[in-house]
Design a protein around this motif. Structure first.
Motif, PDB file in Angstrom:
ATOM      1  N   HIS A 144       0.831  -1.212   0.000  1.00  0.00           N
ATOM      2  CA  HIS A 144       0.000   0.000   0.000  1.00  0.00           C
ATOM      3  C   HIS A 144       0.861   1.256   0.000  1.00  0.00           C
ATOM      4  O   HIS A 144       0.559   2.232  -0.707  1.00  0.00           O
ATOM      5  CB  HIS A 144      -0.921  -0.007   1.222  1.00  0.00           C
ATOM      6  CG  HIS A 144      -1.844   1.172   1.291  1.00  0.00           C
ATOM      7  ND1 HIS A 144      -1.637   2.218   2.170  1.00  0.00           N
ATOM      8  CD2 HIS A 144      -2.950   1.496   0.583  1.00  0.00           C
ATOM      9  CE1 HIS A 144      -2.599   3.113   2.012  1.00  0.00           C
ATOM     10  NE2 HIS A 144      -3.406   2.707   1.056  1.00  0.00           N
ATOM     11  N   LEU A 145       1.939   1.245   0.762  1.00  0.00           N
ATOM     12  CA  LEU A 145       2.849   2.396   0.813  1.00  0.00           C
ATOM     13  C   LEU A 145       3.510   2.660  -0.530  1.00  0.00           C
ATOM     14  O   LEU A 145       3.691   3.821  -0.935  1.00  0.00           O
ATOM     15  CB  LEU A 145       3.916   2.174   1.880  1.00  0.00           C
ATOM     16  CG  LEU A 145       3.527   2.499   3.319  1.00  0.00           C
ATOM     17  CD1 LEU A 145       4.627   2.045   4.272  1.00  0.00           C
ATOM     18  CD2 LEU A 145       3.239   3.979   3.489  1.00  0.00           C
ATOM     19  N   ILE A 146       3.858   1.597  -1.256  1.00  0.00           N
ATOM     20  CA  ILE A 146       4.479   1.750  -2.582  1.00  0.00           C
ATOM     21  C   ILE A 146       3.508   2.420  -3.542  1.00  0.00           C
ATOM     22  O   ILE A 146       3.870   3.355  -4.269  1.00  0.00           O
ATOM     23  CB  ILE A 146       4.926   0.377  -3.135  1.00  0.00           C
ATOM     24  CG1 ILE A 146       6.085  -0.181  -2.300  1.00  0.00           C
ATOM     25  CG2 ILE A 146       5.348   0.492  -4.595  1.00  0.00           C
ATOM     26  CD1 ILE A 146       6.430  -1.619  -2.637  1.00  0.00           C
ATOM     27  N   VAL A 147       2.250   1.960  -3.540  1.00  0.00           N
ATOM     28  CA  VAL A 147       1.238   2.528  -4.436  1.00  0.00           C
ATOM     29  C   VAL A 147       0.948   3.981  -4.073  1.00  0.00           C
ATOM     30  O   VAL A 147       0.843   4.843  -4.950  1.00  0.00           O
ATOM     31  CB  VAL A 147      -0.060   1.691  -4.385  1.00  0.00           C
ATOM     32  CG1 VAL A 147      -1.157   2.365  -5.187  1.00  0.00           C
ATOM     33  CG2 VAL A 147       0.184   0.291  -4.924  1.00  0.00           C
ATOM     34  N   VAL A 148       0.813   4.266  -2.778  1.00  0.00           N
ATOM     35  CA  VAL A 148       0.560   5.641  -2.326  1.00  0.00           C
ATOM     36  C   VAL A 148       1.702   6.566  -2.737  1.00  0.00           C
ATOM     37  O   VAL A 148       1.475   7.680  -3.220  1.00  0.00           O
ATOM     38  CB  VAL A 148       0.364   5.684  -0.796  1.00  0.00           C
ATOM     39  CG1 VAL A 148       0.370   7.125  -0.285  1.00  0.00           C
ATOM     40  CG2 VAL A 148      -0.947   5.016  -0.415  1.00  0.00           C
ATOM     41  N   SER A 149       2.938   6.117  -2.557  1.00  0.00           N
ATOM     42  CA  SER A 149       4.110   6.927  -2.912  1.00  0.00           C
ATOM     43  C   SER A 149       4.150   7.228  -4.406  1.00  0.00           C
ATOM     44  O   SER A 149       4.400   8.364  -4.820  1.00  0.00           O
ATOM     45  CB  SER A 149       5.392   6.208  -2.493  1.00  0.00           C
ATOM     46  OG  SER A 149       5.400   5.962  -1.110  1.00  0.00           O
ATOM     47  N   MET A 150       3.878   6.206  -5.222  1.00  0.00           N
ATOM     48  CA  MET A 150       3.891   6.385  -6.675  1.00  0.00           C
ATOM     49  C   MET A 150       2.772   7.318  -7.129  1.00  0.00           C
ATOM     50  O   MET A 150       2.991   8.246  -7.909  1.00  0.00           O
ATOM     51  CB  MET A 150       3.753   5.030  -7.371  1.00  0.00           C
ATOM     52  CG  MET A 150       4.969   4.137  -7.275  1.00  0.00           C
ATOM     53  SD  MET A 150       4.682   2.527  -8.042  1.00  0.00           S
ATOM     54  CE  MET A 150       4.258   3.025  -9.721  1.00  0.00           C
ATOM     55  N   PHE A 151       1.569   7.070  -6.617  1.00  0.00           N
ATOM     56  CA  PHE A 151       0.398   7.824  -7.061  1.00  0.00           C
ATOM     57  C   PHE A 151       0.462   9.278  -6.612  1.00  0.00           C
ATOM     58  O   PHE A 151       0.368  10.205  -7.422  1.00  0.00           O
ATOM     59  CB  PHE A 151      -0.878   7.162  -6.537  1.00  0.00           C
ATOM     60  CG  PHE A 151      -2.140   7.853  -6.967  1.00  0.00           C
ATOM     61  CD1 PHE A 151      -2.625   7.691  -8.256  1.00  0.00           C
ATOM     62  CD2 PHE A 151      -2.842   8.652  -6.087  1.00  0.00           C
ATOM     63  CE1 PHE A 151      -3.797   8.336  -8.656  1.00  0.00           C
ATOM     64  CE2 PHE A 151      -4.009   9.290  -6.468  1.00  0.00           C
ATOM     65  CZ  PHE A 151      -4.490   9.131  -7.764  1.00  0.00           C
ATOM     66  N   TYR A 152       0.640   9.497  -5.306  1.00  0.00           N
ATOM     67  CA  TYR A 152       0.642  10.861  -4.783  1.00  0.00           C
ATOM     68  C   TYR A 152       1.911  11.623  -5.149  1.00  0.00           C
ATOM     69  O   TYR A 152       1.892  12.846  -5.294  1.00  0.00           O
ATOM     70  CB  TYR A 152       0.446  10.846  -3.268  1.00  0.00           C
ATOM     71  CG  TYR A 152      -1.001  10.883  -2.869  1.00  0.00           C
ATOM     72  CD1 TYR A 152      -1.719  12.075  -2.847  1.00  0.00           C
ATOM     73  CD2 TYR A 152      -1.670   9.716  -2.514  1.00  0.00           C
ATOM     74  CE1 TYR A 152      -3.051  12.108  -2.487  1.00  0.00           C
ATOM     75  CE2 TYR A 152      -3.005   9.736  -2.146  1.00  0.00           C
ATOM     76  CZ  TYR A 152      -3.685  10.943  -2.132  1.00  0.00           C
ATOM     77  OH  TYR A 152      -5.015  10.970  -1.771  1.00  0.00           O
ATOM     78  N   LEU A 170       0.489  -1.231 -12.494  1.00  0.00           N
ATOM     79  CA  LEU A 170       1.335  -1.944 -11.529  1.00  0.00           C
ATOM     80  C   LEU A 170       0.580  -2.372 -10.267  1.00  0.00           C
ATOM     81  O   LEU A 170       1.079  -3.204  -9.509  1.00  0.00           O
ATOM     82  CB  LEU A 170       2.525  -1.070 -11.124  1.00  0.00           C
ATOM     83  CG  LEU A 170       3.565  -0.791 -12.212  1.00  0.00           C
ATOM     84  CD1 LEU A 170       4.640   0.150 -11.683  1.00  0.00           C
ATOM     85  CD2 LEU A 170       4.200  -2.078 -12.717  1.00  0.00           C
ATOM     86  N   ASN A 171      -0.596  -1.803 -10.036  1.00  0.00           N
ATOM     87  CA  ASN A 171      -1.369  -2.129  -8.829  1.00  0.00           C
ATOM     88  C   ASN A 171      -1.580  -3.631  -8.617  1.00  0.00           C
ATOM     89  O   ASN A 171      -1.296  -4.151  -7.529  1.00  0.00           O
ATOM     90  CB  ASN A 171      -2.722  -1.414  -8.860  1.00  0.00           C
ATOM     91  CG  ASN A 171      -2.643  -0.009  -8.311  1.00  0.00           C
ATOM     92  OD1 ASN A 171      -1.596   0.422  -7.832  1.00  0.00           O
ATOM     93  ND2 ASN A 171      -3.733   0.723  -8.388  1.00  0.00           N
ATOM     94  N   PRO A 172      -2.082  -4.362  -9.632  1.00  0.00           N
ATOM     95  CA  PRO A 172      -2.293  -5.810  -9.417  1.00  0.00           C
ATOM     96  C   PRO A 172      -1.001  -6.548  -9.107  1.00  0.00           C
ATOM     97  O   PRO A 172      -0.994  -7.485  -8.305  1.00  0.00           O
ATOM     98  CB  PRO A 172      -2.886  -6.277 -10.757  1.00  0.00           C
ATOM     99  CG  PRO A 172      -3.424  -5.056 -11.401  1.00  0.00           C
ATOM    100  CD  PRO A 172      -2.522  -3.941 -10.973  1.00  0.00           C
TER     101      PRO A 172
END
Length: 224
Positions: free
Chosen positions: A159-167, A200-202
């Motif tokens: 979750h932290l990886i996705v949040v970092s990439m997105f935001y 990359l989410n999945p």
């Protein structure tokens, strides 16, 4: 000219609608997922009683409904503008700012409204995410066992990886001055959070799945 394509104004607004709807829902979903991590680590005894199937389904429905309403407000406000030539957008898709630049009308009110909506859509969920992880870190630091600490952080890593990439890319595009930013860089960053992150989410969320790991190992063994 190579690389040039044409699109109707309605088609451009439909494309923008899907873009705004997906990004808005992504922001809210990430905040709900951070709340899920918070419950799992900080309040595990009440996790199953709060994070029920009904709660998850209702949350998704509310998120999509709110995202649809906010997107509709944005689209109606932009559609009311008067557009004059040249009708050229130097971008990969019909983004918010490039469309406003085509308008001959006064866009100051819409831009102020967009700042308010941007706070509700992006900043609000981001504050929830940060607060959730502050409580998570405080709880994890109180855990005496290193194994439990590792397990807690591994639960949050995807979750932290996705949040970092997105935001990270979202803030780079919309919160920093566009005048000091090259057009090519702006386009690349836009592709990062509109295409690359959802793609990359999945993969990111499946890294800890045992079945996925076994499938990768079998594939690797077959290729050797």
């Amino acid at each position: 000219m190579y690389g040039v394509s044409t699109m109707t104004l309605i088609g451009c607004f439909i494309q923008l609608s899907f873009f705004l709807l997906s990004d808005t829902s992504e922001c809210f979903l990430l905040s709900v997922m951070s709340y899920d991590r918070y419950l799992a680590i900080c309040n595990p005894l009440h996790y199953h009683s709060i994070m029920t199937h009904h709660f998850c389904v209702t949350s998704v429905r509310v998120i999509w409904l709110v995202a649809f309403i906010l997107t509709l407000i944005n689209i109606i406000s932009i559609y009311s503008l008067h557009f004059c030539g040249p009708h050229i957008i130097d971008h990969f898709y019909c983004d918010y700012e490039p469309i406003l630049q085509l308008s001959c009308s006064d866009t100051s009110i819409i831009q102020k409204m967009n700042l308010l909506l941007g706070f509700l859509i992006a900043t609000g969920p981001f504050i929830i995410i940060v607060m959730s992880y502050v409580y998570i870190v405080m709880t994890v630091l109180k855990i005496p066992s290193n194994t439990r600490i590792h397990k807690a952080f591994s639960t949050c890593s995807s979750h932290l990886i996705v949040v970092s990439m997105f935001y990270g890319t979202l803030m780079a595009v919309y919160m920093f001055p566009t005048k000091g930013q090259s057009l090519t860089l702006s386009k690349i960053l836009s592709l990062m959070y509109t295409v690359l992150t959802p793609l990359l989410n999945p993969i990111i969320y499946s890294l800890r799945n045992k079945d996925i790991k076994e499938a990768f190992l079998k594939l690797k063994c077959n290729n050797l």
